[in-house]
Design a protein around this motif. Structure first.
Motif, mmCIF file in Angstrom:
data_model
loop_
_atom_site.group_PDB
_atom_site.id
_atom_site.type_symbol
_atom_site.label_atom_id
_atom_site.label_comp_id
_atom_site.label_asym_id
_atom_site.label_seq_id
_atom_site.Cartn_x
_atom_site.Cartn_y
_atom_site.Cartn_z
ATOM 1 N N ALA A 67 0.869 -1.045 -0.010
ATOM 2 C CA ALA A 67 -0.106 0.085 0.001
ATOM 3 C C ALA A 67 0.895 1.190 -0.042
ATOM 4 C CB ALA A 67 -0.954 -0.011 1.147
ATOM 5 N N THR A 68 0.465 2.199 -0.629
ATOM 6 C CA THR A 68 0.979 3.425 -0.915
ATOM 7 C C THR A 68 0.023 4.525 -0.227
ATOM 8 O OG1 THR A 68 2.119 2.595 -2.835
ATOM 9 C CG2 THR A 68 2.246 4.947 -2.514
ATOM 10 N N ASN A 69 0.805 5.458 0.395
ATOM 11 C CA ASN A 69 0.097 6.698 1.122
ATOM 12 C C ASN A 69 -1.201 6.439 1.888
ATOM 13 O OD1 ASN A 69 1.997 8.367 0.375
ATOM 14 N ND2 ASN A 69 1.418 8.478 -2.134
ATOM 15 N N LEU A 70 -1.248 5.491 2.669
ATOM 16 C CA LEU A 70 -2.549 5.215 3.577
ATOM 17 C C LEU A 70 -2.425 5.997 4.699
ATOM 18 C CD1 LEU A 70 -2.661 1.347 3.881
ATOM 19 C CD2 LEU A 70 -4.375 2.831 2.729
ATOM 20 N N GLU A 71 -3.609 6.596 4.874
ATOM 21 C CA GLU A 71 -3.998 7.490 6.180
ATOM 22 C C GLU A 71 -4.286 6.699 7.080
ATOM 23 O OE1 GLU A 71 -6.383 10.641 4.878
ATOM 24 O OE2 GLU A 71 -4.929 11.263 3.695
ATOM 25 N N LYS A 72 -5.376 5.588 7.016
ATOM 26 C CA LYS A 72 -6.221 4.967 7.950
ATOM 27 C C LYS A 72 -6.241 3.298 7.329
ATOM 28 C CE LYS A 72 -10.515 4.752 10.447
ATOM 29 N NZ LYS A 72 -11.795 5.569 10.655
ATOM 30 N N ILE A 73 -6.078 2.569 8.420
ATOM 31 C CA ILE A 73 -6.392 1.089 8.271
ATOM 32 C C ILE A 73 -7.432 0.911 9.401
ATOM 33 C CG2 ILE A 73 -5.768 -1.292 8.189
ATOM 34 C CD1 ILE A 73 -2.870 -0.207 7.488
ATOM 35 N N GLY A 74 -8.757 0.597 8.863
ATOM 36 C CA GLY A 74 -9.665 0.542 9.843
ATOM 37 C C GLY A 74 -9.701 -0.725 10.547
ATOM 38 N N GLU A 75 -10.675 -0.630 11.719
ATOM 39 C CA GLU A 75 -10.659 -2.010 12.625
ATOM 40 C C GLU A 75 -10.670 -3.278 11.944
ATOM 41 O OE1 GLU A 75 -14.118 -3.047 15.940
ATOM 42 O OE2 GLU A 75 -13.845 -1.057 15.715
ATOM 43 N N LYS A 76 -10.263 -4.349 12.270
ATOM 44 C CA LYS A 76 -10.351 -5.698 11.688
ATOM 45 C C LYS A 76 -10.230 -5.637 10.197
ATOM 46 C CE LYS A 76 -12.870 -7.495 15.425
ATOM 47 N NZ LYS A 76 -14.193 -8.123 15.851
ATOM 48 N N ALA A 77 -9.451 -4.557 9.593
ATOM 49 C CA ALA A 77 -9.464 -4.283 8.130
ATOM 50 C C ALA A 77 -8.829 -5.869 7.520
ATOM 51 C CB ALA A 77 -8.536 -3.165 7.693
ATOM 52 N N PHE A 78 -7.725 -6.521 8.058
ATOM 53 C CA PHE A 78 -7.280 -7.708 7.599
ATOM 54 C C PHE A 78 -7.300 -8.615 8.385
ATOM 55 C CE2 PHE A 78 -5.469 -4.132 5.602
ATOM 56 C CZ PHE A 78 -5.302 -4.350 4.117
ATOM 57 N N TYR A 79 -8.413 -8.717 9.368
ATOM 58 C CA TYR A 79 -8.683 -9.681 10.316
ATOM 59 C C TYR A 79 -8.799 -11.120 10.011
ATOM 60 C CZ TYR A 79 -11.196 -11.954 14.556
ATOM 61 O OH TYR A 79 -11.411 -12.682 15.537
ATOM 62 N N SER A 80 -8.331 -12.001 10.272
ATOM 63 C CA SER A 80 -8.116 -13.349 9.748
ATOM 64 C C SER A 80 -7.832 -13.807 8.317
ATOM 65 C CB SER A 80 -9.699 -13.979 10.069
ATOM 66 O OG SER A 80 -9.865 -15.033 10.357
ATOM 67 N N CYS A 81 -6.840 -12.951 7.969
ATOM 68 C CA CYS A 81 -6.300 -13.328 6.726
ATOM 69 C C CYS A 81 -5.020 -14.101 7.173
ATOM 70 C CB CYS A 81 -5.919 -12.005 5.897
ATOM 71 S SG CYS A 81 -6.929 -10.746 5.434
ATOM 72 N N SER A 82 -5.503 -15.452 7.162
ATOM 73 C CA SER A 82 -4.651 -16.531 7.979
ATOM 74 C C SER A 82 -3.401 -16.758 6.874
ATOM 75 C CB SER A 82 -5.512 -17.623 7.997
ATOM 76 O OG SER A 82 -5.896 -18.027 6.833
ATOM 77 N N SER A 83 -3.584 -16.210 5.534
ATOM 78 C CA SER A 83 -2.098 -16.748 4.677
ATOM 79 C C SER A 83 -1.352 -15.499 4.551
ATOM 80 C CB SER A 83 -2.607 -17.096 3.327
ATOM 81 O OG SER A 83 -3.278 -18.252 3.394
ATOM 82 N N LEU A 84 -1.557 -14.266 5.173
ATOM 83 C CA LEU A 84 -0.894 -12.944 5.052
ATOM 84 C C LEU A 84 0.535 -13.120 5.377
ATOM 85 C CD1 LEU A 84 -1.056 -10.061 3.718
ATOM 86 C CD2 LEU A 84 -1.881 -9.355 6.130
ATOM 87 N N GLU A 85 1.413 -13.059 4.646
ATOM 88 C CA GLU A 85 2.710 -13.264 5.055
ATOM 89 C C GLU A 85 3.605 -11.870 4.656
ATOM 90 O OE1 GLU A 85 4.651 -16.035 2.465
ATOM 91 O OE2 GLU A 85 3.531 -17.647 3.263
ATOM 92 N N THR A 86 3.198 -10.820 4.042
ATOM 93 C CA THR A 86 4.032 -9.732 3.597
ATOM 94 C C THR A 86 3.277 -8.562 3.630
ATOM 95 O OG1 THR A 86 5.644 -11.001 2.579
ATOM 96 C CG2 THR A 86 5.513 -8.702 1.994
ATOM 97 N N LEU A 87 3.544 -7.604 4.382
ATOM 98 C CA LEU A 87 2.843 -6.260 4.433
ATOM 99 C C LEU A 87 3.973 -5.158 4.178
ATOM 100 C CD1 LEU A 87 0.123 -4.538 4.974
ATOM 101 C CD2 LEU A 87 0.785 -4.450 7.602
#
Length: 135
Positions: A67-87
């Motif tokens: 992500a580029t130039n984010l101001e806000k990531i909301g509550e539980k935005a990526f909650y339970s993304c069980s395969s997420l490895e890289t942010l």
């Protein structure tokens, strides 16, 4: 107002392991707009400035988020993304507001790159959500 991605994806028969690019200026990925989108393997947010609550909730095959130039990531935005490895968060925004449990249950997260000036409270929140021990 906001960008409601599900309007564009409803009925789409996307192949598995699909990469999604969402591009535009001053956009908002609205609440739960991409939740349970199992076809997504990677997402690049180029320009959206806000990710709403539960926006990517339970995207179980999502492995990479850039992500580029984010101001806000909301509550539980990526909650339970069980395969997420890289942010990866990059850009020129001075602060990033991080909602409660934004990355909860992302147990496979191995790489976190923040190449943007972020307020210290945000870093503490990220440490709390991801279980990172400060060095």
């Amino acid at each position: 107002e906001g960008y409601y991605a599900r309007d564009f994806l409803n009925g789409l028969k996307a192949p598995e392991n699909t990469s999604v690019l969402i591009k535009g200026e001053r956009l908002t990925i609205r609440r739960a707009s991409l939740s349970d989108a199992d076809f997504m393997e990677s997402v690049e947010l180029d320009g959206p400035t806000k990710v709403g609550a539960n926006a990517f909730y339970k995207c179980k095959n999502l492995e990479t988020v850039k992500a580029t130039n984010l101001e806000k990531i909301g509550e539980k935005a990526f909650y339970s993304c069980s395969s997420l490895e890289t942010l990866e968060l990059t850009g020129e925004e001075k602060t990033l507001s991080l909602g409660s449990r934004a990355f909860a249950d992302c147990y496979n997260l191995k790489t976190l790159r923040i190449l943007q000036t972020v307020c210290i409270l945000c870093l503490i929140d990220i440490q709390h959500h991801l279980g990172i021990i400060p060095f």
